[in-house]
Design a protein around this motif. Structure first.
Motif, mmCIF file in Angstrom:
data_model
loop_
_atom_site.group_PDB
_atom_site.id
_atom_site.type_symbol
_atom_site.label_atom_id
_atom_site.label_comp_id
_atom_site.label_asym_id
_atom_site.label_seq_id
_atom_site.Cartn_x
_atom_site.Cartn_y
_atom_site.Cartn_z
ATOM 1 N N LYS A 15 0.924 -1.217 -0.051
ATOM 2 C CA LYS A 15 0.085 -0.172 0.038
ATOM 3 C C LYS A 15 0.901 1.240 0.167
ATOM 4 C CE LYS A 15 -3.938 2.156 2.084
ATOM 5 N NZ LYS A 15 -4.151 2.926 3.083
ATOM 6 N N LEU A 16 1.800 1.313 1.109
ATOM 7 C CA LEU A 16 2.668 2.521 1.134
ATOM 8 C C LEU A 16 3.559 2.639 -0.368
ATOM 9 C CD1 LEU A 16 3.628 4.790 2.655
ATOM 10 C CD2 LEU A 16 5.606 3.298 3.433
ATOM 11 N N VAL A 17 4.129 1.713 -0.740
ATOM 12 C CA VAL A 17 4.739 1.710 -1.844
ATOM 13 C C VAL A 17 4.214 2.354 -3.190
ATOM 14 C CG1 VAL A 17 6.415 0.359 -3.704
ATOM 15 C CG2 VAL A 17 6.646 -0.056 -1.152
ATOM 16 N N LYS A 18 2.900 1.832 -3.336
ATOM 17 C CA LYS A 18 2.155 2.142 -4.380
ATOM 18 C C LYS A 18 1.673 3.788 -4.139
ATOM 19 C CE LYS A 18 1.035 -2.074 -6.579
ATOM 20 N NZ LYS A 18 -0.132 -3.314 -6.491
ATOM 21 N N GLU A 19 1.756 4.268 -2.955
ATOM 22 C CA GLU A 19 1.119 5.540 -2.675
ATOM 23 C C GLU A 19 2.440 6.440 -2.767
ATOM 24 O OE1 GLU A 19 -1.895 4.815 0.791
ATOM 25 O OE2 GLU A 19 -0.385 6.410 1.505
ATOM 26 N N ILE A 20 3.412 5.984 -2.538
ATOM 27 C CA ILE A 20 4.513 7.160 -2.433
ATOM 28 C C ILE A 20 5.696 6.994 -3.639
ATOM 29 C CG2 ILE A 20 4.427 7.394 0.007
ATOM 30 C CD1 ILE A 20 7.323 6.131 0.531
ATOM 31 N N SER A 21 5.389 5.668 -4.352
ATOM 32 C CA SER A 21 6.596 5.488 -5.398
ATOM 33 C C SER A 21 7.932 5.860 -4.747
ATOM 34 C CB SER A 21 6.036 6.177 -6.719
ATOM 35 O OG SER A 21 4.894 5.918 -6.930
ATOM 36 N N PRO A 22 8.573 5.013 -4.126
ATOM 37 C CA PRO A 22 10.139 5.317 -3.628
ATOM 38 C C PRO A 22 11.095 5.061 -4.988
ATOM 39 C CG PRO A 22 9.240 3.529 -2.609
ATOM 40 C CD PRO A 22 8.059 3.912 -3.362
ATOM 41 N N ARG A 23 11.964 5.576 -5.143
ATOM 42 C CA ARG A 23 13.067 5.304 -6.182
ATOM 43 C C ARG A 23 13.713 3.990 -5.642
ATOM 44 N NH1 ARG A 23 15.690 8.472 -9.891
ATOM 45 N NH2 ARG A 23 15.080 10.112 -8.822
ATOM 46 N N VAL A 24 14.100 3.996 -4.313
ATOM 47 C CA VAL A 24 15.088 2.853 -4.056
ATOM 48 C C VAL A 24 14.163 2.263 -2.485
ATOM 49 C CG1 VAL A 24 17.096 2.277 -2.516
ATOM 50 C CG2 VAL A 24 17.192 3.990 -4.521
ATOM 51 N N ILE A 25 14.291 0.968 -2.296
ATOM 52 C CA ILE A 25 13.574 0.175 -1.187
ATOM 53 C C ILE A 25 14.621 -0.412 -0.653
ATOM 54 C CG2 ILE A 25 11.817 -1.354 -0.488
ATOM 55 C CD1 ILE A 25 10.109 -0.585 -2.991
ATOM 56 N N LEU A 26 14.920 -0.341 0.635
ATOM 57 C CA LEU A 26 15.971 -1.141 1.358
ATOM 58 C C LEU A 26 15.448 -2.090 2.349
ATOM 59 C CD1 LEU A 26 18.509 1.848 2.283
ATOM 60 C CD2 LEU A 26 18.542 0.340 0.151
ATOM 61 N N LEU A 27 15.911 -3.212 2.564
ATOM 62 C CA LEU A 27 15.210 -4.163 3.363
ATOM 63 C C LEU A 27 16.676 -4.998 3.908
ATOM 64 C CD1 LEU A 27 13.116 -4.723 1.064
ATOM 65 C CD2 LEU A 27 11.943 -6.166 2.883
ATOM 66 N N GLY A 28 16.605 -5.428 5.160
ATOM 67 C CA GLY A 28 17.550 -6.205 5.677
ATOM 68 C C GLY A 28 17.588 -7.512 5.053
ATOM 69 N N GLN A 29 18.960 -8.164 5.044
ATOM 70 C CA GLN A 29 18.952 -9.450 4.721
ATOM 71 C C GLN A 29 18.846 -10.439 5.814
ATOM 72 O OE1 GLN A 29 19.241 -10.874 1.872
ATOM 73 N NE2 GLN A 29 20.270 -12.900 1.927
ATOM 74 N N THR A 30 17.599 -10.425 6.399
ATOM 75 C CA THR A 30 17.226 -10.886 7.569
ATOM 76 C C THR A 30 16.222 -12.027 7.255
ATOM 77 O OG1 THR A 30 15.564 -9.095 7.921
ATOM 78 C CG2 THR A 30 17.669 -8.908 9.057
ATOM 79 N N SER A 31 15.352 -12.645 8.226
ATOM 80 C CA SER A 31 14.291 -13.635 8.048
ATOM 81 C C SER A 31 13.278 -12.820 7.316
ATOM 82 C CB SER A 31 13.737 -14.095 9.251
ATOM 83 O OG SER A 31 14.770 -14.695 10.042
#
Ligand SMILES: Cc1cc2nc3c(=O)[nH]c(=O)nc-3n(C[C@H](O)[C@H](O)[C@H](O)COP(=O)(O)OP(=O)(O)OC[C@H]3O[C@@H](n4cnc5c(N)ncnc54)[C@H](O)[C@@H]3O)c2cc1C
Length: 333
Positions: A86-102
């Motif tokens: 929902k958030l990504v579709k609302e704000i259209s970020p150029r870069v998305i960062l997540l951790g290499q975690t579970s």
């Protein structure tokens, strides 16, 4: 076509606080956002996370989006996906960062598929190409024997980042930022799994990931006993923790949670003492971020001596008792 702008960190919580990986992602995201001259946002999903949102700002975010819902209390991919998508579709970020975690390993590929983009996992370094504004990603390849640099034109630019390779900013509670609630009506029909029980790993003494000193043993220790005695004693004297290479864990000499490396824990202590460890690239992938590496090995040709700042060539059975007795003498003085 959407205009992609800004950097978004998909945050994680640990015991109601910002997880350390999230502070690291915010440190890295701040650098990328400044290179792009765009904003840094962070999504925090949970039952009540407004307090944590302030922490995200103190660690560098310009905006902290807060998704609060009882079904977001614990990480579960189908419910978190609804908030993230929902958030990504609302704000259209150029870069998305997540951790290499579970969580990151679970969420990132699914989210990438839904967004029609790609994801580069387990990144060790990230920067922006000023000419194209694309994210330049460095990650290990061939089981950690080499590193490769990748660029993708797929938008948004999505990656997972290995723990302990990025530095968090100094916490600054006077930093200004916006806390923005986002409404997520979690659709229960989309939730396909249920958490039945959460079992916490009991850590005795200092936790491996947080220990300032780690005394690690390898296959050359010969069995479980020296981990319980001599390595434990040394770790205790240095207020540190005992770790291991993979063979001791595979052989059942130590619990699986102590194994460091490509397929184990990633650590970055001030001092890493590698005892009877040959220094394979897969092991070094988990400890090369240590400030100082000290090696004790009977083989002067062992690869670990190329990685270590200080080294002693000798049998651990002779070196460690002498080292411990000198240490006790110095500590008593
Ligand atoms: C896909 C993949 C993933 C892997 N992931 C990991 C990982 O996450 N972590 C990891 O550690 N490994 C991992 N491995 C295994 C890795 O390749 C090595 O086999 C492993 O790290 C070797 O462990 P070691 O150094 O303890 O043992 P060895 O390589 O057997 O080295 C033992 C060392 O002890 C020394 N020694 C022996 N006796 C003594 C003594 N009495 N005193 C002093 N020194 C002594 C020897 O000289 C030798 O250098 C992975 C492998 C693969 C293929």
């Amino acid at each position: 076509m959407a205009e992609y702008k800004g950097v978004l960190v998909l945050g994680e919580l640990a015991d109601g606080k910002l997880a350390s990986i999230t502070t690291e992602l915010l440190g890295c995201g701040r650098k990328l956002a400044d290179e792009l001259r765009e904003t840094l946002s962070c999504l925090l999903a949970g039952e009540t996370v407004s307090q944590t949102a302030k922490e995200a700002i103190a660690f560098g975010a310009d905006k902290a989006y807060v998704a609060e819902h009882p079904l977001l209390k614990e990480y579960q991919v189908d419910s978190y996906m609804q908030a993230a998508e929902k958030l990504v579709k609302e704000i259209s970020p150029r870069v998305i960062l997540l951790g290499q975690t579970s969580m990151g390993r679970d969420l990132a590929p699914r989210l990438a598929f839904r967004l029609g983009t790609s994801v580069t996992t387990d990144c060790l370094d990230l920067r922006i190409d000023p000419a194209t504004k694309l994210l330049v990603r460095t990650r290990p390849v061939y089981g950690g024997n080499a590193q490769a640099v990748f660029v993708s034109e797929a938008m948004p630019q999505m990656v997972t980042v290995r723990a302990k390779v990025m530095s968090p900013l100094e916490r600054n509670d006077s930093r200004k930022g916006e806390v923005m609630p986002i409404k997520v009506d979690v659709d229960t029909s989309k939730i396909r799994t249920k958490i039945l029980e959460t079992v916490k790993e009991e850590a005795v003494g200092v936790k491996l990931e947080d220990a300032p000193v780690i005394v690690s043993g390898g296959r050359g220790m010969g069995g479980p006993q020296p981990f319980q005695t001599i390595l434990k004693e040394l770790a205790h004297l240095l207020h540190g923790a005992v770790g291991a290479s993979r063979p001791p864990a595979d052989n059942g000499w130590v619990p699986e949670g102590l194994h460091i490396g490509l397929t184990g824990k990633i650590v970055a202590p001030d001092i890493y003492i590698a005892v009877a460890i040959s220094g394979s690239s897969q092991h070094m992938a988990g400890c090369s971020g240590s400030k100082h590496i000290i090696a004790i090995n009977k083989d002067a040709q062992a690869n670990i001596f190329k990685e270590a700042e200080f080294g002693v060539v000798g049998k651990y059975e002779e070196v460690l008792p002498a080292f411990i007795s000198k240490l006790k003498e110095l500590l008593a003085a």
